[in-house]
Design a protein around this motif. Sequence first.
Motif, PDB file in Angstrom:
ATOM      1  N   VAL A  83      90.359  30.878  60.223  1.00 47.02           N
ATOM      2  CA  VAL A  83      90.983  29.595  60.220  1.00 47.02           C
ATOM      3  C   VAL A  83      92.505  29.750  60.435  1.00 47.02           C
ATOM      4  N   THR A  84      92.931  29.451  61.544  1.00 42.03           N
ATOM      5  CA  THR A  84      94.166  29.587  62.034  1.00 42.03           C
ATOM      6  C   THR A  84      94.952  28.516  61.911  1.00 42.03           C
ATOM      7  N   THR A  85      96.278  28.374  61.296  1.00 37.77           N
ATOM      8  CA  THR A  85      97.010  27.080  61.098  1.00 37.77           C
ATOM      9  C   THR A  85      98.359  27.141  60.936  1.00 37.77           C
ATOM     10  N   SER A  86      99.328  26.202  61.051  1.00 35.88           N
ATOM     11  CA  SER A  86     100.517  26.211  61.089  1.00 35.88           C
ATOM     12  C   SER A  86     101.135  25.689  59.732  1.00 35.88           C
ATOM     13  N   ARG A  87      99.880  25.096  58.982  1.00 38.85           N
ATOM     14  CA  ARG A  87     100.271  24.436  57.519  1.00 38.85           C
ATOM     15  C   ARG A  87      99.410  25.236  56.711  1.00 38.85           C
ATOM     16  N   SER A  88      99.684  26.562  56.278  1.00 40.10           N
ATOM     17  CA  SER A  88      99.078  27.231  55.276  1.00 40.10           C
ATOM     18  C   SER A  88      98.758  26.751  53.976  1.00 40.10           C
ATOM     19  N   GLY A  89     100.038  26.284  53.303  1.00 40.35           N
ATOM     20  CA  GLY A  89      99.692  25.727  51.919  1.00 40.35           C
ATOM     21  C   GLY A  89      98.883  24.539  51.752  1.00 40.35           C
ATOM     22  N   ALA A  90      99.041  23.591  52.806  1.00 39.75           N
ATOM     23  CA  ALA A  90      97.932  22.423  52.946  1.00 39.75           C
ATOM     24  C   ALA A  90      96.568  22.547  53.073  1.00 39.75           C
ATOM     25  N   VAL A  91      96.321  23.718  53.854  1.00 41.35           N
ATOM     26  CA  VAL A  91      94.802  24.330  54.182  1.00 41.35           C
ATOM     27  C   VAL A  91      94.356  25.174  53.028  1.00 41.35           C
ATOM     28  N   CYS A  92      94.954  26.003  52.479  1.00 41.56           N
ATOM     29  CA  CYS A  92      94.472  26.946  51.533  1.00 41.56           C
ATOM     30  C   CYS A  92      94.314  26.223  50.155  1.00 41.56           C
ATOM     31  N   ALA A  93      95.487  25.334  49.690  1.00 45.95           N
ATOM     32  CA  ALA A  93      95.393  24.737  48.464  1.00 45.95           C
ATOM     33  C   ALA A  93      93.926  24.382  48.047  1.00 45.95           C
ATOM     34  N   PRO A  94      93.281  23.321  48.771  1.00 46.26           N
ATOM     35  CA  PRO A  94      92.120  22.833  48.449  1.00 46.26           C
ATOM     36  C   PRO A  94      90.678  23.785  48.401  1.00 46.26           C
ATOM     37  N   ILE A  95      91.075  25.075  49.253  1.00 46.81           N
ATOM     38  CA  ILE A  95      90.162  25.989  49.121  1.00 46.81           C
ATOM     39  C   ILE A  95      90.273  26.730  47.687  1.00 46.81           C
ATOM     40  N   ILE A  96      91.316  27.090  47.411  1.00 47.99           N
ATOM     41  CA  ILE A  96      91.754  27.910  46.242  1.00 47.99           C
ATOM     42  C   ILE A  96      91.304  26.893  45.016  1.00 47.99           C
ATOM     43  N   ALA A  97      91.354  25.579  45.152  1.00 43.93           N
ATOM     44  CA  ALA A  97      91.147  24.759  44.117  1.00 43.93           C
ATOM     45  C   ALA A  97      89.573  24.588  43.836  1.00 43.93           C
ATOM     46  N   ASP A  98      88.684  25.050  44.544  1.00 37.79           N
ATOM     47  CA  ASP A  98      87.400  24.705  44.847  1.00 37.79           C
ATOM     48  C   ASP A  98      86.519  25.984  44.023  1.00 37.79           C
ATOM     49  N   PRO A  99      85.807  25.299  43.091  1.00 40.42           N
ATOM     50  CA  PRO A  99      85.309  26.553  42.191  1.00 40.42           C
ATOM     51  C   PRO A  99      84.289  27.440  42.858  1.00 40.42           C
ATOM     52  N   ARG A 100      83.862  27.012  44.174  1.00 40.02           N
ATOM     53  CA  ARG A 100      82.904  28.009  44.574  1.00 40.02           C
ATOM     54  C   ARG A 100      83.522  29.244  45.194  1.00 40.02           C
TER      55      ARG A 100
END
Length: 488
Positions: free
Chosen positions: A212-229
């Motif tokens: 996953v390449t992105t210029s919006r690292s925080g916005a993209v990673c935050a929901p992934i980190i919050a997901d219990p999976r």
Amino acid sequence: MNDTEKLLITNVPTKLLLGGEWRAAEGDARFDVLDPSTGEVLCSVADASPADGMRALDLAVAAQAAWARTSPRTRSDILQRAYQLVHEHEDRLALIMTLEMGKPLAESHAEIGYGAEFLRWFAEEAVRVNGRYTPVPEGTGTMVVTHRPVGPCLLITPWNFPLAMATRKIAPALAAGCTVIIKPAALTPLTTLYVARLFEEAGVPAGVINVVTTSRSGAVCAPIIADPRLRKLSFTGSTDVGRALLRQAADSVLRTSMELGGNAPFIVFDDADLDDAVQGALAAKFRNTGQACTAANRFLVHESVADRFAATLADRVRAMRVGRGTEPGVTIGPLIDDAAVTKADSLVHDAVSRGARLLAGGSPIDGAGSFYEPSVLTDVDAGSRIFAEEIFGPVVSIVRFGSEDEAVALANASEYGLAAYVYTRDLQRARRMIELIDSGMMGVNAGVISNAAAPFGGVKQSGLGREGGAEGIYEYLETKYSLIPSAL
């Protein structure tokens, strides 16, 4: 770019790798990747949205069970094949890395050699994960200790070593049986994208590696980190960002590895071989134009040899050739962007304003690209900003000391504790330094210490966990204890 460089860049994947398919980002969003030596746009790549990031997690979760059941030998063979492919594509990878990051081609080749070793090392470690089967002390049963994959992992890598940081995280995760989402730095995504295609060729199943390449690292990673999976987060980058990620990870008690900032001391005692120490200083400071977390930042030199060390080092530094990494004979490339130049210059000016003497360099270089002169400062006041902050640039700052105790106190006067370097011919002194200096790694009469077979990591605010070595694969494994009573 010349025609060869343009042709190479057009062969680099520029979309997201999701579930074994190269896909456009949501809304076909893209961002530009620049050559820091010219400011020229190399190409544009997919700019993932938070929805794209969650899609990557869905696919990693879907692939996890099957990959975990894959035999260790199969995982080992795939990593071994990836190792071979990286070497077969070495010339292309080196040029890609130099174009997007700026380091001289010779250093790009060296990074490929280093980074590929993680693939080979963890190919070997994949089949050597050991458990225990032993009687309990009371003699009433048997304990069985086993390991299993922790699960889907998010790997966030920095821009300064785009190949080695990717392989250092992907290899142990895959060896352990984990699927991954890797988010490379927006400044240098091309190397990771090209390596991901090599992993596909090596036989990695769909969904096991997602990019996953992105210029919006925080916005993209935050929901992934919050997901219990998601069950593992591995991050290499600044301490400030690491702290923020740890706070996010706390809500789901997410397992983390953090390789954060450094401010390495480089200690030269009065009995050191000065020629050897100067050579080590050049390697420890100027590799990657000083843009390494293990770079020596605080040069602590005994007062009896400080003038000779500084003068010899300054002579060598003034002879360095600065330029675009593709040019023959260049040893110092650009800094990653103009902000890095501004920071380096600010730290130098602060030190000079406090009484430091400039022996070499000390200024930005006019013209295209983000270049700063390789520099040597001596008689630096220990209260200067350059003594406390991670420089991430080609600047040597020399502080004098009088006693061993003073050297240790200066070395430990930092919130960081990643790497340290000591030059002495006294074996007992070297052993004392190993015990007394707060660092996760140390070079004794050595200016380069990284090795795939060694545990890489720091203490204090330089991070948590270890990458590489026998320890590295266990960062991606859960430990389970089972009891079998003797009656059974």
